[in-house]
Enzyme design. Structure first.
Site, PDB file in Angstrom:
ATOM      1  N   TRP A  93       1.055  -1.278  -0.300  1.00  0.00           N
ATOM      2  CA  TRP A  93      -0.040   0.099   0.234  1.00  0.00           C
ATOM      3  C   TRP A  93       1.014   1.481   0.029  1.00  0.00           C
ATOM      4  O   TRP A  93       2.303   1.078  -0.114  1.00  0.00           O
ATOM      5  CB  TRP A  93      -0.807  -0.018   0.672  1.00  0.00           C
ATOM      6  CG  TRP A  93      -0.149  -0.327   2.138  1.00  0.00           C
ATOM      7  CD1 TRP A  93       0.406  -0.628   3.344  1.00  0.00           C
ATOM      8  CD2 TRP A  93      -0.924   0.374   3.529  1.00  0.00           C
ATOM      9  NE1 TRP A  93       0.919  -0.436   4.410  1.00  0.00           N
ATOM     10  CE2 TRP A  93      -0.436  -0.099   4.780  1.00  0.00           C
ATOM     11  CE3 TRP A  93      -2.815   0.259   3.765  1.00  0.00           C
ATOM     12  CZ2 TRP A  93      -1.081  -0.106   6.244  1.00  0.00           C
ATOM     13  CZ3 TRP A  93      -3.111   1.003   5.475  1.00  0.00           C
ATOM     14  CH2 TRP A  93      -2.453   0.504   6.524  1.00  0.00           C
ATOM     15  N   ASN A  94       0.194   2.518  -0.574  1.00  0.00           N
ATOM     16  CA  ASN A  94       1.099   3.566  -0.374  1.00  0.00           C
ATOM     17  C   ASN A  94      -0.009   4.772  -0.213  1.00  0.00           C
ATOM     18  O   ASN A  94      -0.901   4.626   0.119  1.00  0.00           O
ATOM     19  CB  ASN A  94       1.093   4.222  -1.810  1.00  0.00           C
ATOM     20  CG  ASN A  94       1.894   2.933  -3.076  1.00  0.00           C
ATOM     21  OD1 ASN A  94       3.305   2.912  -2.803  1.00  0.00           O
ATOM     22  ND2 ASN A  94       1.057   2.055  -4.166  1.00  0.00           N
TER      23      ASN A  94
ATOM     24  N   HIS B 140     -10.133  15.812 -12.898  1.00  0.00           N
ATOM     25  CA  HIS B 140     -10.678  16.343 -11.641  1.00  0.00           C
ATOM     26  C   HIS B 140     -12.075  16.970 -11.674  1.00  0.00           C
ATOM     27  O   HIS B 140     -12.606  18.097 -12.929  1.00  0.00           O
ATOM     28  CB  HIS B 140      -9.883  17.115 -10.493  1.00  0.00           C
ATOM     29  CG  HIS B 140      -9.011  18.289 -11.426  1.00  0.00           C
ATOM     30  ND1 HIS B 140      -8.590  18.880 -12.262  1.00  0.00           N
ATOM     31  CD2 HIS B 140      -9.812  19.668 -11.056  1.00  0.00           C
ATOM     32  CE1 HIS B 140      -7.962  20.045 -12.306  1.00  0.00           C
ATOM     33  NE2 HIS B 140      -9.034  20.387 -11.500  1.00  0.00           N
TER      34      HIS B 140
ATOM     35  N   ASP C 127     -14.205  20.618 -10.032  1.00  0.00           N
ATOM     36  CA  ASP C 127     -14.182  22.094  -9.328  1.00  0.00           C
ATOM     37  C   ASP C 127     -15.315  22.297  -9.051  1.00  0.00           C
ATOM     38  O   ASP C 127     -16.452  22.448  -9.191  1.00  0.00           O
ATOM     39  CB  ASP C 127     -14.411  22.966 -11.371  1.00  0.00           C
ATOM     40  CG  ASP C 127     -12.947  23.347 -11.406  1.00  0.00           C
ATOM     41  OD1 ASP C 127     -11.788  22.292 -10.376  1.00  0.00           O
ATOM     42  OD2 ASP C 127     -12.705  24.079 -12.442  1.00  0.00           O
TER      43      ASP C 127
ATOM     44  N   HIS D 130     -14.091  26.419  -5.124  1.00  0.00           N
ATOM     45  CA  HIS D 130     -12.636  26.754  -5.531  1.00  0.00           C
ATOM     46  C   HIS D 130     -12.439  27.895  -5.790  1.00  0.00           C
ATOM     47  O   HIS D 130     -11.681  28.785  -6.388  1.00  0.00           O
ATOM     48  CB  HIS D 130     -12.665  25.688  -6.810  1.00  0.00           C
ATOM     49  CG  HIS D 130     -11.733  26.330  -7.138  1.00  0.00           C
ATOM     50  ND1 HIS D 130     -10.224  26.059  -7.689  1.00  0.00           N
ATOM     51  CD2 HIS D 130     -11.494  26.092  -9.305  1.00  0.00           C
ATOM     52  CE1 HIS D 130      -9.296  26.315  -8.627  1.00  0.00           C
ATOM     53  NE2 HIS D 130      -9.522  26.250  -8.979  1.00  0.00           N
TER      54      HIS D 130
ATOM     55  N   HIS E  81     -14.018  30.026 -14.894  1.00  0.00           N
ATOM     56  CA  HIS E  81     -13.929  29.857 -13.454  1.00  0.00           C
ATOM     57  C   HIS E  81     -14.736  30.677 -12.549  1.00  0.00           C
ATOM     58  O   HIS E  81     -15.747  30.743 -12.164  1.00  0.00           O
ATOM     59  CB  HIS E  81     -12.773  30.175 -12.527  1.00  0.00           C
ATOM     60  CG  HIS E  81     -11.239  28.685 -12.631  1.00  0.00           C
ATOM     61  ND1 HIS E  81     -11.229  28.329 -13.920  1.00  0.00           N
ATOM     62  CD2 HIS E  81     -11.409  27.903 -11.942  1.00  0.00           C
ATOM     63  CE1 HIS E  81     -10.708  27.453 -13.908  1.00  0.00           C
ATOM     64  NE2 HIS E  81     -10.925  26.611 -13.055  1.00  0.00           N
TER      65      HIS E  81
HETATM   66 MN    MN Z   1      -9.285  22.915 -11.183  1.00  0.00          MN
END
Ligand code: MN
Length: 253
Positions: free
Chosen positions: A61-62, A73, A75, A79, A202
């Protein structure tokens, strides 16, 4: 047959296909670079805890470190300062994580001009789905093997496609979509630092309680309409976003 039974049967016989829109997450995953006066996001990295050895004889495992905005990903509205009192990524309702998508193809335009901007005129005759995603296909994911080609920066900054300020405002405020999905490192164009307002996708999307999805791939395997997208960001409490596994269900006739 029940609705879900029908879905499982369609998955089994291939009449519904799952297309993975997620970029692999590794130390090589490109990350955004801001001007040096700003804080910087961390690349993804693994730290091995044990690997069938003295530290843990039967298990591997890590730990990992990463910025919230690394790889494919999500947002969340908080954000951006325009959405600072809106949902964090853990508060986004699960119901909004499964939604239809419209996919518009600007691959040819972006091949001619990496700074290409989508305008309202490109979108105004497209039926944009209530509570669904607008996905902007640009072919940019073909560059994701390399931070350099993906960010495509020169002495004037990055050159990557996006939306014009007016188009970003229109999508956020005048259409019923849930958010904007792109193939690039962020929802805004490379030159968007110089736009009015800066980073308009954004600014307007987050301020309108809408979302972003970035570094998508395989958008060429989606139909213009009809795909159903499952976007699953990690529910980081108070987080501004998170790496996400993004899957699309597509009917094959
Ligand atoms: Mn982003």
């Amino acid at each position: 047959m029940s609705v879900l039974g029908g879905l499982l049967a369609a998955l089994a016989d291939g009449s519904v296909e799952i297309v993975d829109l997620t970029s692999p997450l590794s130390a090589q995953t490109p990350v955004i670079q801001l001007p040096p006066e700003f804080g910087q996001t961390a690349s993804f990295a693994l730290q091995e805890i044990s690997r069938y050895d003295d530290r843990g004889p039967a298990w591997y495992w890590n730990n990992f470190t990463t910025g919230e905005h690394t790889g494919t990903h999500f947002d969340a509205p908080n954000h951006w300062v325009t959405g600072k009192d809106l949902d964090d990524v853990a508060s986004v309702p699960a119901r909004r994580l499964i939604a239809p998508a419209v996919v518009l193809d600007f691959t040819a335009e972006v091949a001619e001009d990496p700074d290409f901007l989508v305008e309202v005129e490109h979108l105004k005759d497209v039926p944009l789905p209530e509570g669904g995603w607008l996905f902007v296909r640009t072919g940019w994911s073909a560059r994701s093997h390399s931070q350099e080609t993906f960010l495509n920066a020169d002495e004037n900054g990055p050159h990557t496609p996006g939306l014009s300020p007016e188009c970003a405002r229109w999508v956020a405020q005048d259409t019923p979509v849930l958010g904007l999905g792109v193939e690039t490192v962020g929802t805004d164009a490379g030159k968007a630092h110089s736009f009015d307002p800066p980073f308009p996708c954004h600014s307007y999307l987050m301020g309108s309680d809408k979302y972003g999805l970035t570094q998508l791939q395989n958008l060429d395997r989606l139909p213009p309409t009809g795909a159903v997208v499952i976007a699953g960001p990690l529910p980081i409490v108070s987080g501004s976003g998170a790496p996400a596994r993004v899957l699309a269900l597509v009917e094959r006739r």
